[in-house]
Design an enzyme around this catalytic site. Structure first.
Site, PDB file in Angstrom:
ATOM      1  N   GLY A 111       1.114  -1.471   0.536  1.00 17.20           N
ATOM      2  CA  GLY A 111      -0.137  -0.116  -0.024  1.00 17.20           C
ATOM      3  C   GLY A 111       0.933   1.579  -0.045  1.00 17.20           C
ATOM      4  O   GLY A 111       0.206   2.357  -0.370  1.00 17.20           O
ATOM      5  N   HIS A 112       2.374   1.206   0.322  1.00 17.52           N
ATOM      6  CA  HIS A 112       2.282   2.710   0.438  1.00 17.52           C
ATOM      7  C   HIS A 112       4.191   2.592  -0.689  1.00 17.52           C
ATOM      8  O   HIS A 112       5.128   2.190  -0.393  1.00 17.52           O
ATOM      9  CB  HIS A 112       3.217   2.360   1.783  1.00 17.52           C
ATOM     10  CG  HIS A 112       3.567   4.424   2.046  1.00 17.52           C
ATOM     11  ND1 HIS A 112       4.848   4.078   2.107  1.00 17.52           N
ATOM     12  CD2 HIS A 112       3.126   4.769   2.405  1.00 17.52           C
ATOM     13  CE1 HIS A 112       5.176   5.980   2.315  1.00 17.52           C
ATOM     14  NE2 HIS A 112       3.756   6.084   2.813  1.00 17.52           N
ATOM     15  N   PHE A 113       3.938   2.367  -2.055  1.00 15.67           N
ATOM     16  CA  PHE A 113       2.741   2.605  -2.617  1.00 15.67           C
ATOM     17  C   PHE A 113       2.706   1.416  -3.987  1.00 15.67           C
ATOM     18  O   PHE A 113       4.404   1.128  -3.836  1.00 15.67           O
ATOM     19  CB  PHE A 113       2.997   4.591  -3.635  1.00 15.67           C
ATOM     20  CG  PHE A 113       3.151   4.865  -2.304  1.00 15.67           C
ATOM     21  CD1 PHE A 113       2.450   5.547  -2.042  1.00 15.67           C
ATOM     22  CD2 PHE A 113       4.628   5.238  -2.199  1.00 15.67           C
ATOM     23  CE1 PHE A 113       2.086   6.668  -1.453  1.00 15.67           C
ATOM     24  CE2 PHE A 113       4.899   7.013  -1.349  1.00 15.67           C
ATOM     25  CZ  PHE A 113       3.709   7.498  -0.991  1.00 15.67           C
TER      26      PHE A 113
ATOM     27  N   ILE B 284       7.830   2.446  -1.097  1.00 16.96           N
ATOM     28  CA  ILE B 284       8.800   3.502  -0.281  1.00 16.96           C
ATOM     29  C   ILE B 284       8.352   3.359   1.084  1.00 16.96           C
ATOM     30  O   ILE B 284       7.619   3.137   1.255  1.00 16.96           O
ATOM     31  CB  ILE B 284       8.527   5.118  -0.553  1.00 16.96           C
ATOM     32  CG1 ILE B 284       9.197   5.001  -1.952  1.00 16.96           C
ATOM     33  CG2 ILE B 284       9.137   5.497  -0.012  1.00 16.96           C
ATOM     34  CD1 ILE B 284       9.070   6.626  -2.409  1.00 16.96           C
TER      35      ILE B 284
END
Length: 200
Positions: free
Chosen positions: A103-105, A110
């Site tokens: 989810g990040h990203f 990252i």
């Protein structure tokens, strides 16, 4: 820096390109992007003589000193501490299966800056607890002068440097840094409070 991000957000480009561009700006360095003078480029202490590939304290031993467990124990091992337990270097090998990767990203993972600071705080708590008769829980009070100079992603080996700068009863002050190869990824001062562990 903000103007650049906003201009990307408002342009008709694909989300993946947007995220990729943000990462390029991060890798270029936030300081140059906002035209501010950079702070010191020196590490908190010399690391050339430290064998970062050799674990001195593994996760099992770390978990005997600090309360973090499971995915929230962010240190893989500690490679070096000084005799007074006021300086230390820990290693975090960023994996493809980290809980935040999806989810990040999406497509361009990252490591969140908050987790980098958390890793530094865990090493700080380890050092503080090694100087105490009984281990304590560390609680954030302040994060000062935090600066993120570059990004960290799966496949990177993040070195966490930590140095105690002051201790006033149950309040501790540590400077922390993150290194990937020869570049400083982040740096900050962490101020925290030591709280007694409640026994059930």
């Amino acid at each position: 820096m903000l103007d650049k991000i906003l201009s990307l957000r408002n342009s008709p480009i694909h989300t993946r390109h947007f995220i990729s561009r943000i990462r390029e700006l991060l890798d270029a360095g936030l300081d140059s992007a906002i035209h501010e003078p950079m702070r010191t480029q020196h590490t908190l202490f010399p690391t050339a003589e430290i064998d970062v590939a050799l674990p001195k304290v593994g996760r099992d031993m770390i978990s005997q000193v600090i309360p973090h467990r499971g995915e929230m124990l962010l240190l893989d091992y500690i490679a070096w501490v000084d005799d007074a337990f006021r300086r230390g270097l820990a290693v975090k090998k960023i994996r493809e299966d980290e809980f935040w990767v999806a989810g990040h990203f999406p497509g361009h993972p990252i490591m969140p800056g908050a987790l980098m600071l958390e890793a530094g705080a865990q090493l700080a708590l380890y050092l503080s607890n090694r100087r105490l008769a009984e281990p304590a829980v560390g609680l954030f009070l302040r994060i000062e002068n935090a600066r993120f100079r570059s990004s960290a992603a799966p496949g990177d080996q993040l070195l966490i440097l930590c140095e105690n700068v002051d201790q006033a009863r149950n309040i501790f002050y540590y400077d922390v840094q993150g290194l990937i190869e020869d570049r400083i990824v982040f740096e900050s001062r962490i101020v925290g409070m030591l709280s007694k562990v409640k026994k059930k």
